[in-house]
Design a protein around this motif. Structure first.
Motif, PDB file in Angstrom:
ATOM      1  N   LEU A 195      36.750  46.173  43.596  1.00 60.57           N
ATOM      2  CA  LEU A 195      37.763  45.463  44.381  1.00 60.57           C
ATOM      3  C   LEU A 195      38.693  44.649  43.485  1.00 60.57           C
ATOM      4  CD1 LEU A 195      35.577  44.353  47.402  1.00 60.57           C
ATOM      5  CD2 LEU A 195      37.509  45.955  47.467  1.00 60.57           C
ATOM      6  N   ALA A 196      38.152  44.085  42.414  1.00 67.56           N
ATOM      7  CA  ALA A 196      38.988  43.322  41.477  1.00 67.56           C
ATOM      8  C   ALA A 196      39.989  44.243  40.780  1.00 67.56           C
ATOM      9  CB  ALA A 196      38.109  42.616  40.450  1.00 67.56           C
ATOM     10  N   ALA A 197      39.543  45.417  40.358  1.00 66.31           N
ATOM     11  CA  ALA A 197      40.450  46.369  39.708  1.00 66.31           C
ATOM     12  C   ALA A 197      41.547  46.804  40.676  1.00 66.31           C
ATOM     13  CB  ALA A 197      39.678  47.572  39.198  1.00 66.31           C
ATOM     14  N   SER A 198      41.176  47.030  41.916  1.00 66.75           N
ATOM     15  CA  SER A 198      42.159  47.415  42.926  1.00 66.75           C
ATOM     16  C   SER A 198      43.170  46.294  43.159  1.00 66.75           C
ATOM     17  CB  SER A 198      41.444  47.765  44.231  1.00 66.75           C
ATOM     18  OG  SER A 198      42.361  48.157  45.210  1.00 66.75           O
ATOM     19  N   ALA A 199      42.677  45.062  43.252  1.00 64.55           N
ATOM     20  CA  ALA A 199      43.572  43.923  43.462  1.00 64.55           C
ATOM     21  C   ALA A 199      44.551  43.773  42.312  1.00 64.55           C
ATOM     22  CB  ALA A 199      42.752  42.638  43.638  1.00 64.55           C
ATOM     23  N   ASN A 202      48.057  45.123  32.342  1.00 60.06           N
ATOM     24  CA  ASN A 202      47.056  44.062  32.206  1.00 60.06           C
ATOM     25  C   ASN A 202      45.726  44.420  32.854  1.00 60.06           C
ATOM     26  OD1 ASN A 202      48.973  42.283  30.947  1.00 60.06           O
ATOM     27  ND2 ASN A 202      49.891  42.067  32.967  1.00 60.06           N
ATOM     28  N   LEU A 203      45.631  45.624  33.420  1.00 57.90           N
ATOM     29  CA  LEU A 203      44.389  46.056  34.040  1.00 57.90           C
ATOM     30  C   LEU A 203      43.444  46.549  32.953  1.00 57.90           C
ATOM     31  CD1 LEU A 203      42.556  46.744  36.407  1.00 57.90           C
ATOM     32  CD2 LEU A 203      43.789  48.897  36.648  1.00 57.90           C
ATOM     33  N   THR A 204      42.477  45.717  32.635  1.00 61.06           N
ATOM     34  CA  THR A 204      41.470  46.038  31.627  1.00 61.06           C
ATOM     35  C   THR A 204      40.092  45.757  32.218  1.00 61.06           C
ATOM     36  OG1 THR A 204      41.417  43.796  30.715  1.00 61.06           O
ATOM     37  CG2 THR A 204      43.013  45.348  29.731  1.00 61.06           C
ATOM     38  N   ARG A 205      39.080  46.269  31.553  1.00 58.80           N
ATOM     39  CA  ARG A 205      37.700  45.993  31.976  1.00 58.80           C
ATOM     40  C   ARG A 205      37.470  44.478  32.015  1.00 58.80           C
ATOM     41  NH1 ARG A 205      32.719  48.689  31.958  1.00 58.80           N
ATOM     42  NH2 ARG A 205      33.766  50.540  31.179  1.00 58.80           N
ATOM     43  N   GLN A 206      37.909  43.786  30.972  1.00 58.11           N
ATOM     44  CA  GLN A 206      37.706  42.344  30.895  1.00 58.11           C
ATOM     45  C   GLN A 206      38.446  41.606  32.016  1.00 58.11           C
ATOM     46  OE1 GLN A 206      38.581  44.279  28.254  1.00 58.11           O
ATOM     47  NE2 GLN A 206      36.728  44.195  27.019  1.00 58.11           N
ATOM     48  N   ALA A 207      39.663  42.041  32.324  1.00 57.13           N
ATOM     49  CA  ALA A 207      40.425  41.385  33.391  1.00 57.13           C
ATOM     50  C   ALA A 207      39.752  41.578  34.745  1.00 57.13           C
ATOM     51  CB  ALA A 207      41.853  41.928  33.424  1.00 57.13           C
ATOM     52  N   ARG A 252      38.126  38.652  37.049  1.00 59.80           N
ATOM     53  CA  ARG A 252      38.583  38.516  38.441  1.00 59.80           C
ATOM     54  C   ARG A 252      37.403  38.585  39.413  1.00 59.80           C
ATOM     55  NH1 ARG A 252      43.791  39.515  40.917  1.00 59.80           N
ATOM     56  NH2 ARG A 252      43.474  39.136  43.105  1.00 59.80           N
ATOM     57  N   ALA A 253      36.413  39.417  39.084  1.00 56.92           N
ATOM     58  CA  ALA A 253      35.248  39.590  39.938  1.00 56.92           C
ATOM     59  C   ALA A 253      34.169  38.539  39.695  1.00 56.92           C
ATOM     60  CB  ALA A 253      34.660  40.983  39.735  1.00 56.92           C
ATOM     61  N   GLY A 254      34.340  37.718  38.656  1.00 55.90           N
ATOM     62  CA  GLY A 254      33.349  36.710  38.329  1.00 55.90           C
ATOM     63  C   GLY A 254      32.083  37.295  37.732  1.00 55.90           C
ATOM     64  N   LEU A 255      32.242  38.382  36.968  1.00 59.18           N
ATOM     65  CA  LEU A 255      31.103  39.082  36.364  1.00 59.18           C
ATOM     66  C   LEU A 255      31.064  38.871  34.868  1.00 59.18           C
ATOM     67  CD1 LEU A 255      31.509  42.498  38.213  1.00 59.18           C
ATOM     68  CD2 LEU A 255      29.820  40.705  38.705  1.00 59.18           C
ATOM     69  N   PRO A 256      29.872  38.913  34.278  1.00 60.08           N
ATOM     70  CA  PRO A 256      29.778  38.850  32.828  1.00 60.08           C
ATOM     71  C   PRO A 256      30.301  40.141  32.213  1.00 60.08           C
ATOM     72  CG  PRO A 256      27.619  39.267  33.760  1.00 60.08           C
ATOM     73  CD  PRO A 256      28.554  39.012  34.920  1.00 60.08           C
ATOM     74  N   HIS A 257      30.802  40.050  31.011  1.00 64.35           N
ATOM     75  CA  HIS A 257      31.330  41.225  30.307  1.00 64.35           C
ATOM     76  C   HIS A 257      30.206  42.182  29.931  1.00 64.35           C
ATOM     77  CE1 HIS A 257      33.833  43.713  27.836  1.00 64.35           C
ATOM     78  NE2 HIS A 257      33.096  43.479  26.770  1.00 64.35           N
ATOM     79  N   LYS A 258      30.432  43.462  30.158  1.00 61.85           N
ATOM     80  CA  LYS A 258      29.487  44.517  29.733  1.00 61.85           C
ATOM     81  C   LYS A 258      30.214  45.423  28.765  1.00 61.85           C
ATOM     82  CE  LYS A 258      25.706  45.207  32.707  1.00 61.85           C
ATOM     83  NZ  LYS A 258      24.768  46.174  33.166  1.00 61.85           N
ATOM     84  N   GLU A 259      29.547  45.729  27.670  1.00 62.02           N
ATOM     85  CA  GLU A 259      30.116  46.650  26.669  1.00 62.02           C
ATOM     86  C   GLU A 259      29.977  48.073  27.128  1.00 62.02           C
ATOM     87  OE1 GLU A 259      31.768  46.033  23.769  1.00 62.02           O
ATOM     88  OE2 GLU A 259      31.726  43.934  24.292  1.00 62.02           O
TER      89      GLU A 259
END
Length: 91
Positions: free
Chosen positions: A59-63, A75-80, A84-91
């Protein structure tokens, strides 16, 4: 499963499921919103995220996609999407 403007429903084979509402967004261009959601959902699944985390990430990627005026948001990246989703970064 996309629920259109009502969000999404996600489940895994272990029986965990979640229904998440769409985030509040200012839509500038709806093109690609569903595509971004599905791509992010697949990426999150491959990362081993739970249905809840995968759904929030999708949903964050869609937003991020629909809030941008052009077809592709640079600006649509995994980190962004994680931020936006309030999740920790995953490699």
């Amino acid at each position: 499963i996309s629920l259109s403007g009502d969000g999404l429903y996600a489940a895994d084979r272990q029986g965990h499921s979640v229904r998440l509402p769409c985030p509040k967004v200012q839509v500038a261009n709806a093109t690609g919103g569903g595509d971004a959601m599905m791509a992010a959902l697949v990426a999150a699944y491959l990362d081993g995220r739970s249905p809840s985390e995968a759904g929030r990430f999708a949903l964050a990627a869609s937003a991020l996609t629909v809030e941008y005026e052009e077809t592709i948001n640079p600006n649509l990246t995994r980190q962004a999407a994680e931020k936006r989703a309030g999740l920790p970064h995953k490699e």
